[in-house]
Design an enzyme around this catalytic site. Structure first.
Site, PDB file in Angstrom:
ATOM      1  N   VAL E 122       0.849  -1.191   0.000  1.00 16.35           N
ATOM      2  CA  VAL E 122       0.000   0.000   0.000  1.00 16.35           C
ATOM      3  C   VAL E 122       0.890   1.249   0.000  1.00 16.35           C
ATOM      4  O   VAL E 122       1.229   1.779  -1.054  1.00 16.35           O
ATOM      5  CB  VAL E 122      -0.995  -0.026   1.190  1.00 16.35           C
ATOM      6  CG1 VAL E 122      -1.823   1.256   1.252  1.00 16.35           C
ATOM      7  CG2 VAL E 122      -1.917  -1.247   1.050  1.00 16.35           C
ATOM      8  N   CYS E 123       1.311   1.704   1.157  1.00 11.65           N
ATOM      9  CA  CYS E 123       1.986   3.005   1.215  1.00 11.65           C
ATOM     10  C   CYS E 123       3.300   3.021   0.445  1.00 11.65           C
ATOM     11  O   CYS E 123       3.670   4.043  -0.124  1.00 11.65           O
ATOM     12  CB  CYS E 123       2.179   3.421   2.666  1.00 11.65           C
ATOM     13  SG  CYS E 123       0.572   3.598   3.491  1.00 11.65           S
ATOM     14  N   VAL E 124       4.008   1.887   0.415  1.00 12.54           N
ATOM     15  CA  VAL E 124       5.255   1.841  -0.357  1.00 12.54           C
ATOM     16  C   VAL E 124       4.956   1.771  -1.855  1.00 12.54           C
ATOM     17  O   VAL E 124       5.470   2.573  -2.643  1.00 12.54           O
ATOM     18  CB  VAL E 124       6.129   0.647   0.077  1.00 12.54           C
ATOM     19  CG1 VAL E 124       7.342   0.505  -0.841  1.00 12.54           C
ATOM     20  CG2 VAL E 124       6.565   0.813   1.523  1.00 12.54           C
TER      21      VAL E 124
END
Lengths: 211, 211, 211, 211, 211, 211, 211, 211
Positions: E122-124
């Site tokens: 997700v965030c990466v």
């Protein structure tokens, strides 16, 4: 693998451009799945259905020979998507061979297709490859798709990726659609609480402190 | 390991002789558990709580330093056992060192103790060993007890077994208490449907056919 | 396995009755360990040394042929136990064959021996079996002891357990010695923060909230 | 599990009291082994044979239906033990059923039997159980014994241990026999260099520095 | 996958061209990570922060909803990068949606972005895909990025690689930046001693010999 | 990945076009390898050296800081390639940064480079990427290359493959060079007997029958 | 664990003293088994049935609620044991609670009971513990018994072993009954060819040579 | 990886365009396979042969040095394809180097080649790469191809995929050829019943209900 497109544009999933395809998540076929822990696979499928519900994604559901050993659509999927018409295939292994199915996909008017089902190497892979051929932007939800064994799933994911599909987890699908917690904080939090146990407990501990 | 007793008598769990001990299933401590898949561990703990509810087992719940980072009792455990008093330990690592806890155990009047908690090698093992010393017949529910890693859990289970405790799964606990489906077919079926996904789908397929 | 004793008494580790034996935790021999992830094994050994320091346990350290390829005592163990005399064995594989070692153990005046070292199936197992023969209550710290492979360690742990030693994790050792957080809350918290990453982060999140 | 004996005496393997039994390490049967990595299993068997050679242990070798698909004794075992007579069984699965085998074991005059072979759950377990019944002190070398799968081996090791046999690695066998490096430093070093790659490289690095 | 570029040029990371992006390494989110052993993941993140410090890499740190259950930036990361401003996102899941974040990245003036964070899928992944779209040369540090499970991480790494990002370990990042030990032997040795236990012990044994 | 070339030509390794590069297979660095079972990794490296010897491949060997903790070239590699000059790098991590190394590679006059070493993600990957940039056809021998953990190796192999290198096992390298058993039946058989235990036993059983 | 008996006598399975108990090997319940690879578990159950057939063992078969989702007795088991009466339990979880079942066991007149079924921790463990209490010599066939997960099976096997049952593989059961190949070479060979693929191929290669 | 083609057309396997190549599935070579559970690998090979039979695919079978230790073609493959001529290679490792083999492939007149064999990284990979070079559309059946270890197979599959071959399971091959159950419901059902145990039991339970 779409190298050129990647260089030009990161096509994010959008709740206004995406549709979900649920392929053969049937109670009989569930028994074939041996590449995931059963509890986790079952929950991932429901998490994906809840994601579709949260974002009001147009959804196309299909089943294969539902009256025979393959069994009915998973009841909890059915319960989450009560108004969705189920396209019952009487023999076509690749749902894309069913004109009714293709028609339903087209009717969604969406160009981004999120696909999950049983089994990854057969009913999922065949739909994904057909959809890519038809020009769609396809995402395969690997943790909500099940297969006879880890090896079968792995080879099929590679095959689909080589043809241009992007492998994603249900959590990545939900997060990419959400974009910003502030769009619907309670809705997204509920999704995580119900399907990510460690997150549920982070919140429980946090709120206990709060109180 | 109780060789002599085994030769004489297979002491089955009985709903009239057994009590459940829930040790430190707290939302903070849940994060320490790395010897089970989180979804599965979370569900197993709830399955065990549902088992206690189904059989109306006297239950003793204790927590450790609930106001600090260890966090509150898992909310869903709390919800299943609303009337049970929680014994909050302010420092004792072994709950058996809390007179209040021992008193609550004694008050159940039961001689068979079903124990689960976090972590297997510390808070569970210490209670189990103390209870064995006190003469109880002890069962440790290994799949509803969590630890920092697989190795820590394995060593602790061996240690407890060597001292006379019997390792069981929550499913074996529920089945041994049930004895006969006819005692409460709907209750037992509900337990299995909610906590054994493959069984849930067996039933769904069976009932679809029935219909 | 000591069935009778277990029925009579749960002999807890006590900071007034226990001693720690560190066997061949040397920088050369460290390279032989392939039954643990290296980062974890290294940290577990230091956690155990910190435990000894926290509880001021009498500690006996021995090394095997330190001047050769086996290498020096792990420097961080040395740093944590600066005053402890190291008994350097020039050839004895079983440290119990060294009169100097046995003398040092006796000099501690303790009856509970906590043993860890490299390798689990050789230098640890031999000392454990000799100490059991000599009448000690022996605990083998399985996660601070290393071996050539998982199979070698597993067989050796079974062998020691069958002879009466209890397998424990370093975390169980520290917790059994501590008994109550209130005995030294800051000391025990420090131990956990430094050696249990998930606990460290529970506290960091808790304190951030506090602030 | 021999609790009483363990309390009284740690019976170490001794080069003057032990004999080695090599059971069906045949080139055909080698192909059945799937509970070890082939390179490692092959090397462990040779390490055990080299151990017997180093300590001049009386050794009894037996094969099963060598002229058929089971194949000949592993040639490298043969080469290490050229003078040992091989007892060829024409049908007995349990070598202890062969009077010639039992006679050979008795002729060694040893009471400690070190046993390894293929497969762990059949030809090894049967000999081990028979030898225990006959009053021998039996060690099963688990990493030089092979089986169809990990589960079969694990159950068999538990069965043998429950009956009183001690599971050991070849490295523990060699070390327990050696007792002190000074008894034969070059011999023991050679054994380790040839069969423990990490140790071989410790020495190579050490000697390079020395030079 | 950038085939053409690979044929023309191997763009090495350079301390004068690279910047580090730290995404959501927060104490709450740390608890979600189940695709690495916790000790190893914790240490890898710190190793990467130490690498940035050693090479004085411009670093951009961002957190997500730090005041809620996600928790504060990992304190040890904070301690290593005390002067770095933390960009606190109040809702954006993809940090690239935060103008402040993009501005900070641009301000580094670097074209090579080294990215790590929680969670990988997700965030990466979202930052990596956005950065690739923006024309950056992106490396994803897979062992300093964490995810809910191994499957989620694996699919995300394939997705990023297919779009042109290169998967690297923190050790490869540090080594590619270092180029030659002689550039800063003591700095690089310190990095390895602190984060590669087997290397630490190689050095300890070597220096003991030296002495 | 070289799609176009694959369509045109399958460039087989040829004993007249290939050279072997041995990168940092040193006795100290061997201890860092934790992505292979040590026995297997050690044997694979020797199998590759024997392959070079069998086909008289020009070979370039390099070591890194051999006088320090990294240790000497693995002695058995040295013994197999006695005449090969070893290029000792005093600091360059990427051997391609050593003009002496590049010169030696060029001097072989070969365009196909077979590369193996320690570690896969650092010293091997850097050389492979540099060699691809320089226009060579590069094969990375994944089972004769070692890394700190499975994850580091996996990411590095993907990185190298994405840049155009082909992952191969030593057995595939030897077989592709051999082409036809009849070219040197005894040489190839010897290679397999010494390095593929299951094949050794196939032959032993076959020949026993023959006799 | 029966220490004393082991010292006195190794009670081998005998075709004249043993009976087989088949517990709930039903086509519905088969779907619950997740501690074995499905192909292997299916084949192991048939191998055990073939073993009973080969040795003409008295066999007692029971099923649980066959008309519901648990499904019919596995058809291939049925086909191998056509004359055996199936005791259909309508609710008893522990078959020993069915007087009809106990009567059938007694009627076999055998004292050695070989038990396998689904699931290991429930229907198998309960029967095994009851049979031990009733004074039988009990063997649990672990690879022909299935469970929801590896952990559940492992705990149950330990529980049964602690009470005195011996864990065995189907292959060990068949071999212990056979005793000598010469008793029925073709029968035993057939069993192995059909259920041990590596042995089948040993024979095929051997016979090809023969020809 | 054939990006462009994927965009234009999903070339499904067709029973009128595909041929099967069986490479070195010999009883001796079977013993080398250690990347699959033997029961599963054996069954997968037969499932693939049955698939060829069901769809009457032209099939080319080749063996390598059948008279030596490699052994005869697996007898059950032979039995399923009695009329197929076996091309016996006397030395060529890559079957494509045998003019007779290439001629046989050409004679099939098919452009889609389904390839399986032993070992994946040698005899399979070489044929696959040669066939791609010759312009064929190639599918490698990964679960009916075996290798010395998982790593060797994984690298080889990546190598073949990078060159344009598609990895598939035998089940995906059969399903893609079948297209619609209604084309031959009994034939396809038989295939699944014989080779997918969970499906066999779905049907058994379904039919029992039916009855």
């Amino acid at each position: 693998m779409d190298i050129e497109r990647a260089k030009l544009k990161y096509d994010r999933l959008s709740k206004d451009e995406a549709a979900l395809l649920i392929i053969d998540h049937q109670s009989g076929l569930f028994q074939l799945v041996h590449d995931h822990v059963p509890d986790v696979f079952d929950r991932n499928v429901l998490a994906l259905a809840d994601t579709a519900k949260l974002f009001k994604l147009p959804t196309v559901v299909t089943t294969s020979k539902e009256d025979g050993p393959n069994g009915p659509l998973m009841p909890e999927v059915r319960a989450r998507l009560p108004k969705v018409q189920v396209i019952r295939r009487e023999g076509e292994i690749n749902a894309w061979d069913s004109p009714e199915f293709v028609k339903a996909v087209k009717k969604t008017g969406r160009k981004q297709l999120i696909v999950a089902g049983i089994t990854t190497d057969v009913c999922v892979a065949f739909v994904v490859l057909s959809a890519l051929e038809a020009g769609y932007d396809v995402r395969v939800v690997t943790d909500a798709s099940g297969s006879l064994c880890v090896g079968s799933a792995g080879g099929a994911i590679a095959r689909m990726a080589m043809a241009g599909a992007q492998p994603m987890s249900w959590f990545a699908v939900a997060s990419e659609l959400m974009r910003d917690w502030r769009n619907d904080e309670s809705g997204f939090t509920k999704l995580m609480v119900e399907h990510v146990p460690n997150y549920k407990h982070l919140i429980a501990a946090y709120e206990a402190k709060e109180a």
